[in-house]
Write a protein that holds these residues in place. Structure first.
Motif, PDB file in Angstrom:
ATOM      1  N   GLU A   1       0.685  -6.759 -16.426  1.00 29.48           N
ATOM      2  CA  GLU A   1      -0.266  -6.032 -15.589  1.00 29.48           C
ATOM      3  C   GLU A   1      -1.676  -6.265 -16.118  1.00 29.48           C
ATOM      4  O   GLU A   1      -1.877  -6.506 -17.314  1.00 29.48           O
ATOM      5  CB  GLU A   1       0.086  -4.539 -15.585  1.00 29.48           C
TER       6      GLU A   1
ATOM      7  N   SER B   1       4.370   5.827  -5.346  1.00 29.82           N
ATOM      8  CA  SER B   1       4.370   5.880  -6.811  1.00 29.82           C
ATOM      9  C   SER B   1       3.416   6.957  -7.315  1.00 29.82           C
ATOM     10  O   SER B   1       3.739   7.691  -8.261  1.00 29.82           O
ATOM     11  CB  SER B   1       4.010   4.512  -7.395  1.00 29.82           C
ATOM     12  N   VAL B   2       2.247   7.087  -6.695  1.00 29.27           N
ATOM     13  CA  VAL B   2       1.282   8.111  -7.100  1.00 29.27           C
ATOM     14  C   VAL B   2       1.831   9.507  -6.813  1.00 29.27           C
ATOM     15  O   VAL B   2       1.719  10.418  -7.650  1.00 29.27           O
ATOM     16  CB  VAL B   2      -0.058   7.894  -6.379  1.00 29.27           C
TER      17      VAL B   2
ATOM     18  N   GLU C   1      -0.808  -4.859 -10.446  1.00 30.36           N
ATOM     19  CA  GLU C   1       0.622  -4.950 -10.758  1.00 30.36           C
ATOM     20  C   GLU C   1       0.998  -6.362 -11.190  1.00 30.36           C
ATOM     21  O   GLU C   1       0.486  -7.358 -10.667  1.00 30.36           O
ATOM     22  CB  GLU C   1       1.457  -4.547  -9.540  1.00 30.36           C
TER      23      GLU C   1
ATOM     24  N   VAL D   1      -0.476   2.327 -13.646  1.00 31.80           N
ATOM     25  CA  VAL D   1      -0.934   3.310 -12.663  1.00 31.80           C
ATOM     26  C   VAL D   1      -0.167   4.616 -12.821  1.00 31.80           C
ATOM     27  O   VAL D   1      -0.756   5.705 -12.832  1.00 31.80           O
ATOM     28  CB  VAL D   1      -0.757   2.778 -11.222  1.00 31.80           C
ATOM     29  N   VAL D   2       1.143   4.518 -12.968  1.00 35.75           N
ATOM     30  CA  VAL D   2       2.000   5.701 -12.989  1.00 35.75           C
ATOM     31  C   VAL D   2       1.761   6.563 -14.221  1.00 35.75           C
ATOM     32  O   VAL D   2       1.513   7.774 -14.122  1.00 35.75           O
ATOM     33  CB  VAL D   2       3.477   5.280 -12.911  1.00 35.75           C
TER      34      VAL D   2
ATOM     35  N   MET E   1       0.830  -1.205   0.000  1.00 36.95           N
ATOM     36  CA  MET E   1       0.000   0.000   0.000  1.00 36.95           C
ATOM     37  C   MET E   1       0.866   1.258   0.000  1.00 36.95           C
ATOM     38  O   MET E   1       0.621   2.206  -0.737  1.00 36.95           O
ATOM     39  CB  MET E   1      -0.917  -0.008   1.224  1.00 36.95           C
TER      40      MET E   1
ATOM     41  N   ARG F   1       2.356   1.983  -3.363  1.00 39.86           N
ATOM     42  CA  ARG F   1       1.410   2.590  -4.294  1.00 39.86           C
ATOM     43  C   ARG F   1       1.260   4.088  -4.023  1.00 39.86           C
ATOM     44  O   ARG F   1       1.179   4.887  -4.949  1.00 39.86           O
ATOM     45  CB  ARG F   1       0.050   1.883  -4.182  1.00 39.86           C
TER      46      ARG F   1
ATOM     47  N   ASP G   1       8.021  -7.247 -12.318  1.00 40.97           N
ATOM     48  CA  ASP G   1       8.886  -6.072 -12.286  1.00 40.97           C
ATOM     49  C   ASP G   1       9.855  -6.040 -13.456  1.00 40.97           C
ATOM     50  O   ASP G   1      10.383  -4.980 -13.801  1.00 40.97           O
ATOM     51  CB  ASP G   1       9.688  -6.028 -10.976  1.00 40.97           C
TER      52      ASP G   1
ATOM     53  N   THR H   1       8.322   1.850  -7.805  1.00 47.61           N
ATOM     54  CA  THR H   1       7.455   1.518  -6.663  1.00 47.61           C
ATOM     55  C   THR H   1       6.022   1.200  -7.053  1.00 47.61           C
ATOM     56  O   THR H   1       5.203   0.875  -6.179  1.00 47.61           O
ATOM     57  CB  THR H   1       7.445   2.682  -5.649  1.00 47.61           C
ATOM     58  N   GLY H   2       5.691   1.293  -8.341  1.00 51.87           N
ATOM     59  CA  GLY H   2       4.313   1.025  -8.755  1.00 51.87           C
ATOM     60  C   GLY H   2       4.226   0.545 -10.183  1.00 51.87           C
ATOM     61  O   GLY H   2       5.181   0.680 -10.957  1.00 51.87           O
ATOM     62  N   PRO H   3       3.084  -0.018 -10.585  1.00 52.79           N
ATOM     63  CA  PRO H   3       2.905  -0.522 -11.950  1.00 52.79           C
ATOM     64  C   PRO H   3       2.832   0.606 -12.963  1.00 52.79           C
ATOM     65  O   PRO H   3       2.340   1.703 -12.663  1.00 52.79           O
ATOM     66  CB  PRO H   3       1.587  -1.294 -11.874  1.00 52.79           C
TER      67      PRO H   3
END
Length: 289
Positions: A251, A7-8, A127, A77-78, A1, A4, A130, A72-74
């Protein structure tokens, strides 16, 4: 969490830096004659301008923030979060210039924000891996190369906003490829630290793809208006990045009837970007000095 959230956060910082950089680069590109289009001399003219160098400084800041976000994130999402770069840029420009944002600006901001929120909620990205197997990059790079070459050839056969839109989409493809390569490269930090990162071919491919995308963006901004470039750049980057995330990093996104709100989200984002790019604040921010 927590990953995420990080990353946001850094994706938002990337959007702010990139959007501000685009404004500065557009101002510099407007001072270059059309005869320099698609030539290396375009870059030599731009590098002499302080406003363009300031934009490049923000590009570097954005690259660092993007690397942290992708580590740190998919990617699904990024990258879509970057659609807020134009709204953030105009709001900050309004504060700096002490110009009050009018109803058109706020409606554009609301459309882009609502579109992003709806799209992320509907797609619900999950996600995947990597890293990417090296052989998987071969077809991805071939398809990307053919797609970009087709866009560039088509752009050279036209002028004005049509050329700007085509080159903007080509630049978006380049930036999406840069993000995918960067995410794959950053995974080496977990496996072998800085040494492994510096030894990875993806790191240097990231730099090459980023330089190529930057060159295409300068030509797009020089060829036509921000109204033509920004929607293609914004939506193209998000959609192609999602495609890379699904095909290369495994993903997952919701499909089926969820495609309906996802398409509505895309329409909201596109409409918001066009409305923002047409506002007096955008034209004032992008006017030549």
């Amino acid at each position: 969490m927590m990953g995420r959230v990080i990353s946001v956060l850094f994706a938002v910082l990337t959007a702010l830096s990139n959007g501000s950089a685009s404004v500065l680069q557009r101002r510099a590109a407007m001072e270059v004659p059309d005869s320099e289009a698609m030539r290396l001399s375009l870059m030599t003219r731009l590098v002499r301008q302080k406003v363009w160098l300031a934009g490049i400084g923000l590009v570097i800041v954005a690259a660092v923030c993007q690397a942290i976000a992708l580590a740190t994130g998919p990617i699904a999402v990024v990258q879509p979060i970057f659609v807020i770069e134009l709204p953030l840029t105009l709001l900050v420009a309004g504060l700096v210039m002490r110009v009050r944002a009018d109803a058109a600006v706020w409606s554009g901001v609301a459309a882009v924000t609502a579109g992003l929120a709806l799209g992320m909620a509907a797609a619900a990205p999950v996600e995947g891996r990597d890293t990417v197997e090296d052989f998987a990059w071969i077809p991805a790079l071939l398809v990307t190369g053919v797609f970009e070459a087709g866009l560039i050839v088509a752009a050279l056969r036209t002028r004005g906003n049509a050329r700007a839109a085509l080159l903007g989409l080509a630049a978006a493809c380049g930036y999406a490829l840069t993000a995918a390569l960067m995410k794959d490269a950053m995974a080496n930090l977990d496996d072998g630290g800085v040494v492994a990162l510096l030894a990875s071919w993806q790191l240097y491919a990231t730099a090459a793809a980023g330089v190529g995308a930057l060159f295409l963006l300068q030509n797009a901004l020089q060829a036509g208006s921000l109204v033509a470039v920004q929607p293609m750049l914004t939506l193209g980057d998000a959609l192609i990045s999602i495609l890379y995330g699904v095909t290369l990093f495994d993903e997952e996104l919701r499909t089926g009837w969820w495609l309906v709100p996802e398409l509505v989200a895309l329409a909201l984002i596109a409409a918001g970007c066009v409305r923002l790019a047409r506002t007096p604040l955008a034209r004032g921010t992008l006017a030549p000095r």
